[in-house]
Design a protein around this motif. Structure first.
Motif, short mmCIF file in Angstrom:
data_model
loop_
_atom_site.label_atom_id
_atom_site.label_comp_id
_atom_site.label_asym_id
_atom_site.label_seq_id
_atom_site.Cartn_x
_atom_site.Cartn_y
_atom_site.Cartn_z
N ILE A 159 4.11 1.93 -15.08
CA ILE A 159 5.55 1.96 -14.82
C ILE A 159 5.84 2.35 -13.37
N ALA A 160 5.14 3.37 -12.87
CA ALA A 160 5.37 3.82 -11.50
C ALA A 160 5.03 2.73 -10.50
N PHE A 161 3.90 2.05 -10.70
CA PHE A 161 3.51 0.98 -9.78
C PHE A 161 4.50 -0.20 -9.86
N GLU A 162 4.94 -0.53 -11.07
CA GLU A 162 5.91 -1.62 -11.21
C GLU A 162 7.22 -1.28 -10.50
N GLN A 163 7.70 -0.06 -10.70
CA GLN A 163 8.94 0.35 -10.05
C GLN A 163 8.79 0.36 -8.54
N ALA A 164 7.62 0.79 -8.06
CA ALA A 164 7.37 0.78 -6.62
C ALA A 164 7.36 -0.65 -6.09
N ALA A 165 6.72 -1.56 -6.84
CA ALA A 165 6.65 -2.96 -6.41
C ALA A 165 8.04 -3.58 -6.34
N GLU A 166 8.86 -3.31 -7.34
CA GLU A 166 10.21 -3.87 -7.36
C GLU A 166 11.06 -3.31 -6.21
N GLU A 167 10.91 -2.01 -5.95
CA GLU A 167 11.68 -1.39 -4.86
C GLU A 167 11.21 -1.93 -3.51
N ALA A 168 9.90 -2.11 -3.36
CA ALA A 168 9.39 -2.67 -2.10
C ALA A 168 9.93 -4.08 -1.88
N GLU A 169 9.99 -4.87 -2.94
CA GLU A 169 10.50 -6.23 -2.81
C GLU A 169 11.98 -6.24 -2.45
N ARG A 170 12.74 -5.35 -3.06
CA ARG A 170 14.18 -5.27 -2.73
C ARG A 170 14.38 -4.94 -1.26
N GLY A 171 13.42 -4.21 -0.69
CA GLY A 171 13.51 -3.85 0.71
C GLY A 171 12.88 -4.87 1.64
N GLY A 172 12.47 -6.00 1.09
CA GLY A 172 11.88 -7.05 1.90
C GLY A 172 10.42 -6.85 2.24
N GLU A 173 9.77 -5.87 1.64
CA GLU A 173 8.36 -5.58 1.91
C GLU A 173 7.50 -6.35 0.90
N MET A 174 7.37 -7.66 1.11
CA MET A 174 6.72 -8.51 0.11
C MET A 174 5.21 -8.24 0.00
N ALA A 175 4.56 -8.02 1.13
CA ALA A 175 3.12 -7.76 1.08
C ALA A 175 2.83 -6.44 0.37
N GLN A 176 3.63 -5.42 0.66
CA GLN A 176 3.46 -4.15 -0.04
C GLN A 176 3.75 -4.32 -1.53
#
Length: 283
Positions: A109-126
């Protein structure tokens, strides 16, 4: 060759042992990996890790250090840092802490939430890297179907060619093997071997998959590469013997299994090799 050896080889799953070995190795190397992953953007070099902005690098390293010392301390640090503006890096650390404690559900869950937040911020590679970490947590939890979906999400976000992309394809292949989708696993493995040719696990799993599919010349070629890259790995030695005995090279099988026993007598690979040796005719 005794007729029951092929049945024995079918019953044993080297993929499972390889995954276990990989997980243990990763756990031992987490500290070094974490340190290199959080190098500030101003100083990081191109070593396969995406640099972290200086604003986040120091608190992320501190959070990871806390998690290494104590899972609870790491989670507490990450929670406070998230409230204080740590963004997806705080969630990343939280996932790291839960994974160290083998609390795979919260880690996913933590990794998924981090991935979604990174994508919302435009950090696609992260985002891609974080989806891949969610996939590894899912694979460690035994949920291969979820792991496959997480790895697909990582690849869909785009990663540059090279080791990192190869590792995601390799992990995806591990999930597909666990799901019994061997043709799709072969496709991902072929990409992994091209992108990450120095990873012996890729060649080991490719050789094992080829053996299970009856492609013995391919199995022989790929296990030879795994042996070259990782001569002291008991799982590699075991599979070398498995392939040798099925291609009428009993002398090579005996030597390979003997090496597996010597390298790691108490591991599942070493014990399987010892059992196989007892089934060979005296040499």
């Amino acid at each position: 060759m005794p007729f029951f050896l092929p049945l024995l080889l079918q019953a044993y799953d080297p993929e499972i042992e390889a995954v276990m070995n990989r997980s243990r190795k990763e756990k031992q190397e987490q500290r070094a990996t974490a340190a290199s992953a959080v190098a500030p953007a101003s100083t990081a070099r191109d070593g396969g890790h995406i640099p972290v902005p200086a604003k986040y690098a120091a608190p992320l390293q501190a959070c990871l250090d806390q998690a290494i010392e104590s899972t609870d301390a790491g989670v507490a640090f990450a929670q406070k840092w998230r409230i204080d503006g740590g963004g997806f890096y705080a969630r990343h650390c939280m996932g790291f802490a839960f994974a160290r404690a083998e609390r795979w559900g919260p880690a996913i869950i933590a990794f998924e939430q981090a991935a979604e937040e990174a994508e919302r911020g435009g950090e696609m590679a992260q985002s891609a890297r974080l989806w891949a970490q969610a996939g590894n947590a899912a694979l460690a939890s035994g949920d291969a179907a979820k792991a496959r979906n997480e790895f697909d999400a990582a690849l869909a976000r785009g990663l540059p060619d090279g080791m990192e992309k190869g590792e995601v394809h390799l992990d995806r292949a591990r999930a597909l093997v666990a799901l019994g989708d061997l043709p799709a696993a072969r496709d991902s493995l072929d990409i992994a071997l091209t992108q990450a040719p120095r990873d012996p696990l890729g060649w080991l799993l490719s050789a094992t998959l080829a053996r299970r599919s009856g492609e013995m010349p391919l199995a022989q070629a790929h296990i030879a590469r795994a042996v070259q890259l990782s001569p002291d790995d008991a799982s590699v030695a075991l599979e070398e013997g498995n392939i040798a005995v099925l291609t009428a090279h009993e002398d090579i099988a005996r030597a390979a299994w003997g090496r597996a026993v010597k390298l790691s007598p108490q591991s599942p690979a070493g014990k399987a090799a010892a059992d196989n040796l007892t089934r060979l005719t005296p040499g």
